[in-house]
Design a protein around this motif. Sequence first.
Motif, PDB file in Angstrom:
ATOM      1  N   GLN A 110       0.825  -1.161  -0.176  1.00  0.00           N
ATOM      2  CA  GLN A 110      -0.013   0.027  -0.136  1.00  0.00           C
ATOM      3  C   GLN A 110       1.019   1.404   0.021  1.00  0.00           C
ATOM      4  N   MET A 111       1.848   1.341   0.835  1.00  0.00           N
ATOM      5  CA  MET A 111       2.797   2.464   0.870  1.00  0.00           C
ATOM      6  C   MET A 111       3.597   2.689  -0.498  1.00  0.00           C
ATOM      7  N   LYS A 112       4.009   1.529  -1.050  1.00  0.00           N
ATOM      8  CA  LYS A 112       4.603   1.750  -2.568  1.00  0.00           C
ATOM      9  C   LYS A 112       3.508   2.251  -3.427  1.00  0.00           C
ATOM     10  N   LYS A 113       2.349   1.851  -3.320  1.00  0.00           N
ATOM     11  CA  LYS A 113       1.364   2.178  -4.334  1.00  0.00           C
ATOM     12  C   LYS A 113       1.266   3.697  -4.099  1.00  0.00           C
ATOM     13  N   GLU A 114       1.104   4.296  -2.600  1.00  0.00           N
ATOM     14  CA  GLU A 114       1.015   5.789  -2.488  1.00  0.00           C
ATOM     15  C   GLU A 114       2.151   6.356  -3.043  1.00  0.00           C
ATOM     16  N   LEU A 115       3.339   5.755  -2.769  1.00  0.00           N
ATOM     17  CA  LEU A 115       4.515   6.659  -3.214  1.00  0.00           C
ATOM     18  C   LEU A 115       4.478   6.610  -4.672  1.00  0.00           C
ATOM     19  N   THR A 116       4.208   5.670  -5.403  1.00  0.00           N
ATOM     20  CA  THR A 116       4.121   5.673  -6.789  1.00  0.00           C
ATOM     21  C   THR A 116       3.334   6.706  -7.317  1.00  0.00           C
ATOM     22  N   SER A 117       2.096   6.719  -6.788  1.00  0.00           N
ATOM     23  CA  SER A 117       1.145   7.803  -7.184  1.00  0.00           C
ATOM     24  C   SER A 117       1.646   9.297  -7.143  1.00  0.00           C
ATOM     25  N   GLN A 118       2.111   9.430  -5.702  1.00  0.00           N
ATOM     26  CA  GLN A 118       2.779  10.638  -5.657  1.00  0.00           C
ATOM     27  C   GLN A 118       3.938  11.194  -6.338  1.00  0.00           C
ATOM     28  N   HIS A 119       4.602  10.266  -6.980  1.00  0.00           N
ATOM     29  CA  HIS A 119       5.794  10.435  -7.977  1.00  0.00           C
ATOM     30  C   HIS A 119       5.147  10.808  -9.215  1.00  0.00           C
ATOM     31  N   GLU A 120       4.141  10.051  -9.681  1.00  0.00           N
ATOM     32  CA  GLU A 120       3.436  10.207 -10.701  1.00  0.00           C
ATOM     33  C   GLU A 120       2.723  11.687 -10.808  1.00  0.00           C
ATOM     34  N   GLN A 121       2.347  12.010  -9.806  1.00  0.00           N
ATOM     35  CA  GLN A 121       1.344  13.345  -9.805  1.00  0.00           C
ATOM     36  C   GLN A 121       2.547  14.261 -10.011  1.00  0.00           C
ATOM     37  N   GLU A 122       3.740  14.184  -9.334  1.00  0.00           N
ATOM     38  CA  GLU A 122       4.926  15.087  -9.373  1.00  0.00           C
ATOM     39  C   GLU A 122       5.187  15.036 -10.781  1.00  0.00           C
ATOM     40  N   ILE A 123       5.625  14.048 -11.303  1.00  0.00           N
ATOM     41  CA  ILE A 123       6.040  14.076 -12.869  1.00  0.00           C
ATOM     42  C   ILE A 123       5.008  14.591 -13.872  1.00  0.00           C
ATOM     43  N   ASN A 124       3.709  14.474 -13.523  1.00  0.00           N
ATOM     44  CA  ASN A 124       2.629  14.991 -14.370  1.00  0.00           C
ATOM     45  C   ASN A 124       2.813  16.571 -14.254  1.00  0.00           C
ATOM     46  N   GLN A 125       2.985  17.036 -12.991  1.00  0.00           N
ATOM     47  CA  GLN A 125       3.091  18.695 -12.815  1.00  0.00           C
ATOM     48  C   GLN A 125       4.260  19.034 -13.525  1.00  0.00           C
ATOM     49  N   LEU A 126       5.396  18.405 -13.539  1.00  0.00           N
ATOM     50  CA  LEU A 126       6.645  18.799 -14.250  1.00  0.00           C
ATOM     51  C   LEU A 126       6.457  18.650 -15.841  1.00  0.00           C
ATOM     52  N   LYS A 127       5.874  17.640 -16.179  1.00  0.00           N
ATOM     53  CA  LYS A 127       5.442  17.589 -17.649  1.00  0.00           C
ATOM     54  C   LYS A 127       4.532  18.867 -17.952  1.00  0.00           C
ATOM     55  N   ARG A 128       3.433  19.228 -17.264  1.00  0.00           N
ATOM     56  CA  ARG A 128       2.337  20.462 -17.544  1.00  0.00           C
ATOM     57  C   ARG A 128       3.574  21.496 -17.477  1.00  0.00           C
ATOM     58  N   ALA A 129       4.180  21.507 -16.574  1.00  0.00           N
ATOM     59  CA  ALA A 129       5.087  23.039 -16.827  1.00  0.00           C
ATOM     60  C   ALA A 129       5.866  22.930 -17.972  1.00  0.00           C
ATOM     61  N   LEU A 130       6.644  21.790 -18.204  1.00  0.00           N
ATOM     62  CA  LEU A 130       7.428  21.902 -19.450  1.00  0.00           C
ATOM     63  C   LEU A 130       6.658  21.992 -20.446  1.00  0.00           C
ATOM     64  N   ARG A 131       5.352  21.576 -20.786  1.00  0.00           N
ATOM     65  CA  ARG A 131       4.495  22.134 -21.797  1.00  0.00           C
ATOM     66  C   ARG A 131       4.184  23.374 -21.905  1.00  0.00           C
ATOM     67  N   SER A 132       3.915  24.096 -20.725  1.00  0.00           N
ATOM     68  CA  SER A 132       3.644  25.451 -20.807  1.00  0.00           C
ATOM     69  C   SER A 132       4.866  26.257 -21.091  1.00  0.00           C
ATOM     70  N   GLU A 133       6.031  25.965 -20.886  1.00  0.00           N
ATOM     71  CA  GLU A 133       7.122  26.550 -21.201  1.00  0.00           C
ATOM     72  C   GLU A 133       7.444  26.293 -22.732  1.00  0.00           C
ATOM     73  N   ARG A 134       6.995  25.387 -23.237  1.00  0.00           N
ATOM     74  CA  ARG A 134       7.244  24.891 -24.684  1.00  0.00           C
ATOM     75  C   ARG A 134       6.362  25.993 -25.405  1.00  0.00           C
ATOM     76  N   ASP A 135       4.970  25.994 -24.957  1.00  0.00           N
ATOM     77  CA  ASP A 135       3.913  26.738 -25.741  1.00  0.00           C
ATOM     78  C   ASP A 135       4.356  28.204 -25.744  1.00  0.00           C
ATOM     79  N   LYS A 136       5.236  28.894 -24.893  1.00  0.00           N
ATOM     80  CA  LYS A 136       5.616  30.278 -24.803  1.00  0.00           C
ATOM     81  C   LYS A 136       6.282  30.157 -25.951  1.00  0.00           C
ATOM     82  N   GLY A 137       6.133  31.366 -26.352  1.00  0.00           N
ATOM     83  CA  GLY A 137       7.222  31.971 -27.496  1.00  0.00           C
ATOM     84  C   GLY A 137       8.559  32.016 -27.296  1.00  0.00           C
TER      85      GLY A 137
END
Length: 144
Positions: A110-137
């Motif tokens: 269960q702890m492993k699942k929770e940590l995995t989901s937290q890491h996935e959320q952080e990765i998703n946030q970083l991906k969104r931030a990267l996309r928003s940076e790419r979308d800027k001129g």
Amino acid sequence: MSFSKNKQGHREIDASELVRYFGDECDFSRLEKPKGKSETNRIGGVGGEDLRAQLKAIEEERERERRQFQDQLDYLRKILDDNREEHKSSLRLLEDHSNKANGWKEAIAQMKKELTSQHEQEINQLKRALRSERDKGFWKRVFR
């Protein structure tokens, strides 16, 4: 003590030697065994009563020993039963611990699942931030 041999070659001890050695404990007033009759032929007589008394004493002793052995056997059986119960309870405890070990495994999973989901959320946030940076001129990126 000294002795002499009779005509048949058997050893004979003089009565005075017995009195000298045993003292007053010697009792010569007893009847001699009748010649030609053995003790088994005299069972009904005085010798037979002595034999019966000895036999009864031996039987009582054997019965007492039997009771003692039976008591020991009962005691050992009780100890064996107690040890079996203790063994069974130990096995139950081991089984309970094995179930708890599975509980730990589940908690770790269960702890492993929770940590995995937290890491996935952080990765998703970083991906969104990267996309928003790419979308800027280009100029927006340079001159923030």
